[in-house]
Design a protein around this motif. Structure first.
Motif, PDB file in Angstrom:
ATOM      1  N   LEU A  19       8.237 -22.338  -3.577  1.00 11.43           N
ATOM      2  CA  LEU A  19       7.670 -23.305  -4.403  1.00 11.43           C
ATOM      3  C   LEU A  19       8.408 -24.502  -4.813  1.00 11.43           C
ATOM      4  O   LEU A  19       7.973 -25.547  -4.933  1.00 11.43           O
ATOM      5  N   PRO A  23       9.545 -29.274   0.669  1.00 13.32           N
ATOM      6  CA  PRO A  23       9.944 -30.164   1.873  1.00 13.32           C
ATOM      7  C   PRO A  23      10.931 -29.562   2.737  1.00 13.32           C
ATOM      8  O   PRO A  23      10.938 -29.681   3.916  1.00 13.32           O
ATOM      9  N   ARG A  28       8.594 -29.292   5.255  1.00 13.70           N
ATOM     10  CA  ARG A  28       7.386 -30.361   4.877  1.00 13.70           C
ATOM     11  C   ARG A  28       6.242 -29.690   4.592  1.00 13.70           C
ATOM     12  O   ARG A  28       4.997 -30.204   5.085  1.00 13.70           O
ATOM     13  N   ASP A  30       5.072 -29.769   1.831  1.00 13.93           N
ATOM     14  CA  ASP A  30       4.336 -30.580   0.690  1.00 13.93           C
ATOM     15  C   ASP A  30       3.472 -31.584   1.204  1.00 13.93           C
ATOM     16  O   ASP A  30       2.322 -31.952   0.770  1.00 13.93           O
ATOM     17  N   LEU A  31       3.844 -31.965   2.502  1.00 14.72           N
ATOM     18  CA  LEU A  31       2.864 -33.059   2.987  1.00 14.72           C
ATOM     19  C   LEU A  31       1.540 -32.506   3.771  1.00 14.72           C
ATOM     20  O   LEU A  31       0.564 -32.743   3.355  1.00 14.72           O
ATOM     21  N   ARG A  34      -0.408 -32.219   0.362  1.00 11.12           N
ATOM     22  CA  ARG A  34      -0.901 -33.512   0.116  1.00 11.12           C
ATOM     23  C   ARG A  34      -2.270 -33.802   1.148  1.00 11.12           C
ATOM     24  O   ARG A  34      -3.117 -34.536   0.648  1.00 11.12           O
ATOM     25  N   GLU A  80       0.130 -30.189  -5.513  1.00  8.24           N
ATOM     26  CA  GLU A  80       0.766 -29.415  -4.361  1.00  8.24           C
ATOM     27  C   GLU A  80       1.168 -27.973  -4.654  1.00  8.24           C
ATOM     28  O   GLU A  80       0.959 -27.185  -3.540  1.00  8.24           O
TER      29      GLU A  80
ATOM     30  N   ARG B  34       1.294 -38.281  -7.643  1.00  7.65           N
ATOM     31  CA  ARG B  34       0.926 -38.446  -6.209  1.00  7.65           C
ATOM     32  C   ARG B  34       0.734 -40.043  -6.219  1.00  7.65           C
ATOM     33  O   ARG B  34       0.580 -40.712  -5.126  1.00  7.65           O
ATOM     34  N   ASP B  79       7.387 -36.000  -2.297  1.00  9.79           N
ATOM     35  CA  ASP B  79       6.766 -34.847  -2.699  1.00  9.79           C
ATOM     36  C   ASP B  79       6.776 -34.794  -4.305  1.00  9.79           C
ATOM     37  O   ASP B  79       7.449 -35.342  -4.959  1.00  9.79           O
ATOM     38  N   GLU B  80       5.757 -34.182  -4.982  1.00  7.42           N
ATOM     39  CA  GLU B  80       5.431 -34.212  -6.395  1.00  7.42           C
ATOM     40  C   GLU B  80       6.469 -33.704  -7.343  1.00  7.42           C
ATOM     41  O   GLU B  80       6.828 -34.373  -8.150  1.00  7.42           O
ATOM     42  N   ARG B  81       7.026 -32.533  -6.909  1.00  4.49           N
ATOM     43  CA  ARG B  81       8.075 -31.982  -7.601  1.00  4.49           C
ATOM     44  C   ARG B  81       9.511 -32.860  -7.910  1.00  4.49           C
ATOM     45  O   ARG B  81       9.988 -32.947  -8.800  1.00  4.49           O
TER      46      ARG B  81
END
Ligand SMILES: C[S@@+](CC[C@H](N)C(=O)[O-])C[C@H]1O[C@@H](n2cnc3c(N)ncnc32)[C@H](O)[C@@H]1O
Ligand SMILES: C[S@@+](CC[C@H](N)C(=O)[O-])C[C@H]1O[C@@H](n2cnc3c(N)ncnc32)[C@H](O)[C@@H]1O
Lengths: 207, 207
Positions: A19, A23, A28, A30-31, A34, A80, B34, B79-81
């Motif tokens: 976590l 990315p 990826r 994360d994408l 989103r 995310e 975001r 990415d958020e993180r």
């Protein structure tokens, strides 16, 4: 009904989801998260008419397909990390060729991208491939055509940061799937989902 | 020039950012992240013409304002993180009434929402408040008006999950700031940013 199919060329295919590194080591992911956030979330609700597929082609066990069904999702949050936790659970399960439910509304299977696309063609859906160099979407989906075609349902195919391979594109071309452009600029897949929903919302909820 | 001002009513105002709990203990910092992702990211580039402000009103030290300048950002990922890590750094610094740079292109200050809005009015920008019940954006920003108004620059004000208070709305009304609607549905702030960019991109890059 609105469906999105994301081909996630590097996305991880095991439950070994870190976590802290969506990315990198998760290809990826994360994408993908989103995209799910954009596919489903409204201010006060989840889009009950939407289904989202991500088809993962990263290591160690490609492909693995995930399906998120808006009318069945429970307890999903738009950030995310919390989406990634649900994905991790689904990827940790044993997959076979049929959809199996991991948590409410989230299914997993050993299916590939082409199989899922073919299924939508066979069901007679309006299937489109979102591409920078496609026809402007408003030339194809607009106030003149919307009411005629909407009952067949809409399916939008997207690539990830890499996009689709030449072979994938040939496959879609051979099926006569129309390429639609959303913007003069090349965007991220999740941004495309926000834009598609907006176009369809304005057609669906016109006064 | 495109600017976005997000009033983040609960967003944390210290460097005590728990990356595992952006939504909860950080007061919906995930949404701020975001919004930044949507404000700046293109497939192969960062929007150099965009500036994003988040004005944080959560504990322990509200308000704190952050400013992200597209033409100066380095090493930002979507990415958020990773965005949250940059925010954590900026929030950890000592603030005063003037912008100070935390990391390239990311500034922090003890400024409030109204001050930032007033500054934009004083600079003669086209300032708008994005609201579900506003005038349809295309009635105000369209192919007839765009070239006349664009050189003044655009500023879009958004609320977070809570939205703006009645007092905030009265403040914006008194300044005669137009309310613009993007959709018949109520969306999340980051989705609104994707849609605004798309509308402006299609006007800016028309063939
Ligand atoms: C980051 S882009 C892919 C870029 C990749 N380098 C390529 O060459 O395909 C991700 C996906 O978003 C969609 N997309 C991006 N920009 C678009 C546009 N302007 N119109 C329609 N779809 C777009 C496409 O499906 C694309 O595969
Ligand atoms: C989650 S919404 C705020 C909802 C909040 N419950 C309220 O009552 O204001 C977040 C922000 O996105 C913007 N927004 C949401 N839907 C919009 C729409 N259809 N048109 C324009 N702006 C919108 C507004 O600026 C809003 O403050």
């Amino acid at each position: 009904m609105r469906e999105f199919i994301l081909k996630a060329n590097k996305a991880i295919t095991s439950g070994n989801v870190n976590l802290k590194d969506l990315p990198g080591s998760c290809g990826r992911l994360d994408l993908v998260c989103r995209c799910i956030s954009s596919a489903f979330f409204l201010s006060h609700d989840i889009r009950r008419d939407t289904v989202f597929y991500s088809v993962h082609y990263g290591e160690p066990n490609p492909p693995v397909a995930l399906k998120f069904v808006g009318s069945e999702l429970k307890r999903l949050s738009p950030d995310e990390r919390s989406i990634a936790i649900f994905i991790k659970k689904a990827l940790s399960k044993e997959h076979n060729s049929k959809w199996r439910e991991s948590t409410p509304g989230i299914y997993h299977a050993k299916k590939d991208f082409r199989e899922i696309v073919l299924e939508k063609i066979e069901k007679g859906r309006n299937v489109y491939f979102l591409h920078l160099r496609g026809k402007p979407i408003k030339d194809v989906i607009n106030s003149r055509t919307y009411n005629e075609i909407k009952d067949r349902g809409f399916v939008f195919i997207l690539g990830d940061h890499i996009g689709l391979t030449e072979e994938d594109e040939r496959f879609l071309n051979d099926l006569k799937i129309e390429k639609l452009s959303l913007s003069p600029l090349e965007l991220h897949a999740n941004q495309c989902i926000d834009i598609v929903h907006n176009i369809l919302d304005k057609l669906e909820y016109r006064r």
